[in-house]
Design an enzyme around this catalytic site. Structure first.
Site, PDB file in Angstrom:
ATOM      1  N   LYS A 160       0.835  -1.205   0.000  1.00 47.40           N
ATOM      2  CA  LYS A 160       0.000   0.000   0.000  1.00 47.40           C
ATOM      3  C   LYS A 160       0.868   1.254   0.000  1.00 47.40           C
ATOM      4  O   LYS A 160       0.617   2.195  -0.752  1.00 47.40           O
ATOM      5  CB  LYS A 160      -0.908  -0.008   1.238  1.00 47.40           C
ATOM      6  CG  LYS A 160      -1.596   1.315   1.493  1.00 47.40           C
ATOM      7  CD  LYS A 160      -2.371   1.336   2.798  1.00 47.40           C
ATOM      8  CE  LYS A 160      -1.561   1.612   4.036  1.00 47.40           C
ATOM      9  NZ  LYS A 160      -1.263   3.033   4.305  1.00 47.40           N
ATOM     10  N   ASN A 161       1.892   1.264   0.844  1.00 47.53           N
ATOM     11  CA  ASN A 161       2.697   2.478   0.980  1.00 47.53           C
ATOM     12  C   ASN A 161       3.623   2.751  -0.199  1.00 47.53           C
ATOM     13  O   ASN A 161       4.239   3.800  -0.282  1.00 47.53           O
ATOM     14  CB  ASN A 161       3.510   2.453   2.285  1.00 47.53           C
ATOM     15  CG  ASN A 161       2.622   2.732   3.497  1.00 47.53           C
ATOM     16  OD1 ASN A 161       1.441   3.039   3.345  1.00 47.53           O
ATOM     17  ND2 ASN A 161       3.187   2.621   4.682  1.00 47.53           N
ATOM     18  N   ARG A 174      -4.144  10.549   5.275  1.00 49.76           N
ATOM     19  CA  ARG A 174      -3.100  11.564   5.354  1.00 49.76           C
ATOM     20  C   ARG A 174      -2.178  11.538   4.145  1.00 49.76           C
ATOM     21  O   ARG A 174      -1.632  12.568   3.757  1.00 49.76           O
ATOM     22  CB  ARG A 174      -2.251  11.354   6.596  1.00 49.76           C
ATOM     23  CG  ARG A 174      -3.003  11.415   7.892  1.00 49.76           C
ATOM     24  CD  ARG A 174      -2.045  11.064   8.996  1.00 49.76           C
ATOM     25  NE  ARG A 174      -0.760  11.701   8.702  1.00 49.76           N
ATOM     26  CZ  ARG A 174      -0.466  12.953   9.001  1.00 49.76           C
ATOM     27  NH1 ARG A 174      -1.305  13.693   9.649  1.00 49.76           N
ATOM     28  NH2 ARG A 174       0.697  13.455   8.650  1.00 49.76           N
ATOM     29  N   CYS A 190      -3.565  12.601  14.195  1.00 50.38           N
ATOM     30  CA  CYS A 190      -4.400  11.411  14.070  1.00 50.38           C
ATOM     31  C   CYS A 190      -4.183  10.572  15.308  1.00 50.38           C
ATOM     32  O   CYS A 190      -3.503  10.995  16.233  1.00 50.38           O
ATOM     33  CB  CYS A 190      -4.071  10.642  12.793  1.00 50.38           C
ATOM     34  SG  CYS A 190      -2.451   9.906  12.852  1.00 50.38           S
ATOM     35  N   ARG A 230       1.770  14.440  13.893  1.00 49.55           N
ATOM     36  CA  ARG A 230       2.068  14.255  12.467  1.00 49.55           C
ATOM     37  C   ARG A 230       2.021  15.523  11.614  1.00 49.55           C
ATOM     38  O   ARG A 230       1.203  15.643  10.693  1.00 49.55           O
ATOM     39  CB  ARG A 230       1.163  13.171  11.881  1.00 49.55           C
ATOM     40  CG  ARG A 230       1.295  11.863  12.639  1.00 49.55           C
ATOM     41  CD  ARG A 230       0.606  10.734  11.980  1.00 49.55           C
ATOM     42  NE  ARG A 230       1.324  10.209  10.839  1.00 49.55           N
ATOM     43  CZ  ARG A 230       0.930   9.156  10.148  1.00 49.55           C
ATOM     44  NH1 ARG A 230      -0.170   8.540  10.477  1.00 49.55           N
ATOM     45  NH2 ARG A 230       1.629   8.726   9.115  1.00 49.55           N
ATOM     46  N   ASP A 239       5.280   0.410  11.979  1.00 46.68           N
ATOM     47  CA  ASP A 239       4.046  -0.206  11.464  1.00 46.68           C
ATOM     48  C   ASP A 239       3.902  -1.675  11.884  1.00 46.68           C
ATOM     49  O   ASP A 239       2.880  -2.299  11.596  1.00 46.68           O
ATOM     50  CB  ASP A 239       3.986  -0.094   9.939  1.00 46.68           C
ATOM     51  CG  ASP A 239       3.603   1.309   9.486  1.00 46.68           C
ATOM     52  OD1 ASP A 239       3.231   2.135  10.334  1.00 46.68           O
ATOM     53  OD2 ASP A 239       3.685   1.584   8.265  1.00 46.68           O
ATOM     54  N   ILE A 279       9.170   6.459  16.871  1.00 46.73           N
ATOM     55  CA  ILE A 279       8.803   7.246  15.680  1.00 46.73           C
ATOM     56  C   ILE A 279       7.576   8.124  15.945  1.00 46.73           C
ATOM     57  O   ILE A 279       7.575   9.310  15.643  1.00 46.73           O
ATOM     58  CB  ILE A 279       8.504   6.321  14.469  1.00 46.73           C
ATOM     59  CG1 ILE A 279       9.693   5.377  14.205  1.00 46.73           C
ATOM     60  CG2 ILE A 279       8.181   7.140  13.215  1.00 46.73           C
ATOM     61  CD1 ILE A 279      10.967   6.037  13.743  1.00 46.73           C
ATOM     62  N   ARG A 335      -8.446  -0.073   5.343  1.00 48.16           N
ATOM     63  CA  ARG A 335      -7.617   0.922   4.649  1.00 48.16           C
ATOM     64  C   ARG A 335      -6.345   0.282   4.102  1.00 48.16           C
ATOM     65  O   ARG A 335      -5.794   0.775   3.115  1.00 48.16           O
ATOM     66  CB  ARG A 335      -7.214   2.043   5.612  1.00 48.16           C
ATOM     67  CG  ARG A 335      -8.329   2.997   5.956  1.00 48.16           C
ATOM     68  CD  ARG A 335      -7.780   4.162   6.758  1.00 48.16           C
ATOM     69  NE  ARG A 335      -6.496   4.561   6.205  1.00 48.16           N
ATOM     70  CZ  ARG A 335      -5.478   5.056   6.896  1.00 48.16           C
ATOM     71  NH1 ARG A 335      -5.578   5.238   8.178  1.00 48.16           N
ATOM     72  NH2 ARG A 335      -4.356   5.384   6.302  1.00 48.16           N
TER      73      ARG A 335
HETATM   74  C1  UD1 Z   1       4.937   6.781   6.514  1.00 46.69           C
HETATM   75  C2  UD1 Z   1       4.035   5.592   6.301  1.00 46.69           C
HETATM   76  C3  UD1 Z   1       3.506   5.089   7.642  1.00 46.69           C
HETATM   77  C4  UD1 Z   1       4.659   4.816   8.606  1.00 46.69           C
HETATM   78  C5  UD1 Z   1       5.577   6.015   8.692  1.00 46.69           C
HETATM   79  C6  UD1 Z   1       6.828   5.742   9.509  1.00 46.69           C
HETATM   80  C7  UD1 Z   1       3.095   6.016   4.116  1.00 46.69           C
HETATM   81  C8  UD1 Z   1       1.900   6.383   3.325  1.00 46.69           C
HETATM   82  N1  UD1 Z   1       2.928   5.990   5.443  1.00 46.69           N
HETATM   83  O1  UD1 Z   1       4.149   7.816   7.092  1.00 46.69           O
HETATM   84  O2  UD1 Z   1       2.776   3.889   7.411  1.00 46.69           O
HETATM   85  O3  UD1 Z   1       4.156   4.534   9.893  1.00 46.69           O
HETATM   86  O4  UD1 Z   1       6.000   6.424   7.377  1.00 46.69           O
HETATM   87  O5  UD1 Z   1       7.521   4.663   8.982  1.00 46.69           O
HETATM   88  O6  UD1 Z   1       4.136   5.704   3.576  1.00 46.69           O
HETATM   89  N2  UD1 Z   1       7.455  14.380  10.869  1.00 46.69           N
HETATM   90  C9  UD1 Z   1       7.598  15.715  11.184  1.00 46.69           C
HETATM   91  N3  UD1 Z   1       7.430  16.635  10.173  1.00 46.69           N
HETATM   92  C10 UD1 Z   1       7.151  16.281   8.895  1.00 46.69           C
HETATM   93  C11 UD1 Z   1       7.001  14.918   8.597  1.00 46.69           C
HETATM   94  C12 UD1 Z   1       7.171  13.993   9.600  1.00 46.69           C
HETATM   95  O7  UD1 Z   1       7.847  16.075  12.319  1.00 46.69           O
HETATM   96  O8  UD1 Z   1       7.023  17.168   8.038  1.00 46.69           O
HETATM   97  C13 UD1 Z   1       7.607  13.360  11.929  1.00 46.69           C
HETATM   98  C14 UD1 Z   1       6.329  12.553  12.170  1.00 46.69           C
HETATM   99  O9  UD1 Z   1       5.447  13.213  13.037  1.00 46.69           O
HETATM  100  C15 UD1 Z   1       6.889  11.273  12.744  1.00 46.69           C
HETATM  101  C16 UD1 Z   1       8.207  11.097  11.995  1.00 46.69           C
HETATM  102  O10 UD1 Z   1       8.528  12.389  11.486  1.00 46.69           O
HETATM  103  O11 UD1 Z   1       7.156  11.428  14.128  1.00 46.69           O
HETATM  104  C17 UD1 Z   1       8.168  10.115  10.857  1.00 46.69           C
HETATM  105  O12 UD1 Z   1       7.038  10.375  10.067  1.00 46.69           O
HETATM  106  P1  UD1 Z   1       6.990  10.094   8.491  1.00 46.69           P
HETATM  107  O13 UD1 Z   1       8.121   9.228   8.088  1.00 46.69           O
HETATM  108  O14 UD1 Z   1       6.825  11.389   7.799  1.00 46.69           O
HETATM  109  O15 UD1 Z   1       5.643   9.289   8.360  1.00 46.69           O
HETATM  110  P2  UD1 Z   1       4.684   9.308   7.099  1.00 46.69           P
HETATM  111  O16 UD1 Z   1       5.505   9.549   5.896  1.00 46.69           O
HETATM  112  O17 UD1 Z   1       3.515  10.171   7.371  1.00 46.69           O
END
Ligand code: UD1
Length: 417
Positions: A22-23, A93, A117, A122, A305, A327, A397
């Site tokens: 999915k990701n 998201r 969420c 996030r 995950d 994370i 989902r």
């Molecule tokens: C992706 C995955 C999700 C997985 C996560 C971590 C997808 C669609 N989803 O989510 O399943 O759990 O990676 O492996 O691929 N952060 C910030 N600022 C930002 C972006 C992120 O502070 O602009 C923080 C987040 O709050 C979190 C950490 O960075 O604490 C990692 O998040 P991130 O890798 O961005 O997760 P997603 O890409 O949303």
């Protein structure tokens, strides 16, 4: 609202084919915005997040057709909108993944701020900072991110924190920017590498995906391509735990075993026997599961995950397991539901202490997010009596036909409409 009813205690035996990730599928579909030509994506899991992405892309003007055999054809010949509205972003998201490609293709984008969420705050500040580095004007108003750029120009972007979709968004913005972009402290997840492979097949110039430094040389246009997305490592990991927690014997096919190294090692440490063989995995659960501590990390570390599912397993292991969530700040919502089933868990900030082995007894439980739902299903498989998991729209989902796959290996599980 659908529910799942599980009668625990069955030892699972048989073979389960793993679907596409999915990701990986989500950013791959968003990449269709980068070209007028057709993209053919294969090995797409037909889960609700994919249907949400179809809705979003159609609103933007992309033709999206699902073929039989897990394939989707996308063609963004002419876009008619550049907005990802609140009602779609709030259900998924990852809708924010259209920000980079829209900006690259039509020079502007308007995307609802995703907000927090169930698993934490996030923010998307790192996506925004990166786009500003590429020359975009970005402002936030009425809870929408509005970005515009006459021309995106390559830049060096150092991520303060590793972000998966942030890396993907910036990669998709940079492929059509003028000049060279260097992403430092980039995410190394297999899904990032898969997106780089797709973009390269579309004519982009990208080096270093899978390492912390990704170098992208902008090109003037991208073309159509055909690409099969990688197998879903979280789905595979979830079924590995299903085998281990039921003392079963399951073979998983169509996986990429290399993407599962940290999970496999951890499950072996906990007493499960796992054999790997070119795209296949066999798990045999022993009677003597033992606790093993884990800390969630970015890839190649143990994936966040998989944390909820692993917690379910640790309730059935002898000893105390310390599970540290590194994370997301609030990703233990499943713990209280597991405790209602009889688990012995103490939460202390970002650590959960799971004492086992405890007898689990079936109960009515509520899923709070996607992977938490999977954790409750796994607990239900190991519990005495009936477990009813409510709010499985979270599960739908990201897992395709999970109840059918589990039933095919002997689980007593049914969907209540
Ligand atoms: C992706 C995955 C999700 C997985 C996560 C971590 C997808 C669609 N989803 O989510 O399943 O759990 O990676 O492996 O691929 N952060 C910030 N600022 C930002 C972006 C992120 O502070 O602009 C923080 C987040 O709050 C979190 C950490 O960075 O604490 C990692 O998040 P991130 O890798 O961005 O997760 P997603 O890409 O949303």
């Amino acid at each position: 609202m659908d529910k799942l009813r599980i009668i625990g205690g069955a030892r699972l035996e048989g073979r389960i084919p793993i679907g596409g990730a999915k990701n990986s599928a989500l950013p791959a579909m968003a990449a269709s915005l980068l070209t007028e030509e057709e993209l053919l994506l294969k090995n797409i899991p037909f889960v609700n997040d994919i249907y949400t992405t179809r809705r979003l892309l159609r609103e933007l003007g992309v033709e999206v057709d699902f073929d039989a055999g897990q394939a989707v054809r996308l063609r963004a010949a002419r876009l008619r909108s550049y907005e990802a509205p609140y009602d779609l972003v709030k259900t998924m998201r990852a809708s924010v993944l259209v920000l980079g490609p829209l900006l690259a293709r039509v020079k502007k984008a308007r995307v609802s701020l995703p907000g927090g969420c169930a698993i934490g705050a996030r923010p998307i500040d790192l996506h925004i900072k990166g786009l500003q580095k590429l020359g975009a004007e970005v402002r936030t108003e009425h809870a929408y991110v509005e970005a515009a750029a006459e021309k995106l120009r390559g830049a060096q972007i150092i991520f303060d924190k590793i972000t998966v979709t942030g890396t993907e968004n910036l990669m998709m913005a940079a492929v059509l920017a003028e000049g060279r972009t260097i992403l430092e402290n980039a995410a190394r997840e297999p899904e990032v590498v898969d997106l780089a492979e797709l973009l390269t097949a579309m004519g982009a110039s990208i080096e270093g995906a899978g390492t912390p430094t990704i170098v992208i040389d902008g090109v003037s246009a991208l073309h159509g391509a055909s690409h099969a997305v990688i197998p879903d490592r979280v789905e595979a990991g979830t079924f590995l735990i299903a085998g281990a927690i039921t003392g079963g014997n399951i073979e998983l096919t169509a996986c990429n075993t290399a993407h599962l190294t940290s999970v496999i090692e951890k499950l072996r440490e906990a007493g499960a026997a796992i054999d790997t063989d070119q795209g296949r995995l066999r798990v045999k659960g022993g009677d003597a599961l033992v606790s093993a501590d884990v800390v969630t990390k970015e890839y190649p570390g143990f994936a966040t995950d998989m944390q909820a599912q692993y917690m379910a397993l640790m309730t059935q292991a002898a000893g105390i397991a310390v599970i540290t969530e590194d994370i997301f700040e609030n990703r233990f919502m499943h713990a209280s539901e597991l405790m209602r089933m009889g688990a012995n868990i103490r939460i202390d900030g970002s650590r959960a202490l799971v004492a086992g082995k405890t007898r689990l007894s079936g109960a009515n439980v509520i899923a709070s997010d996607l992977r938490a739902s999977a954790s409750l299903v796994l607990a239900g498989l190991a519990a005495d009596g009936a477990t009813i998991v409510d709010r499985i729209y979270h599960l739908d989902r990201g897992y395709e036909k999970i109840e059918e796959k589990l039933r095919s290996v002997g689980a007593q599980i049914e969907r209540l409409k």
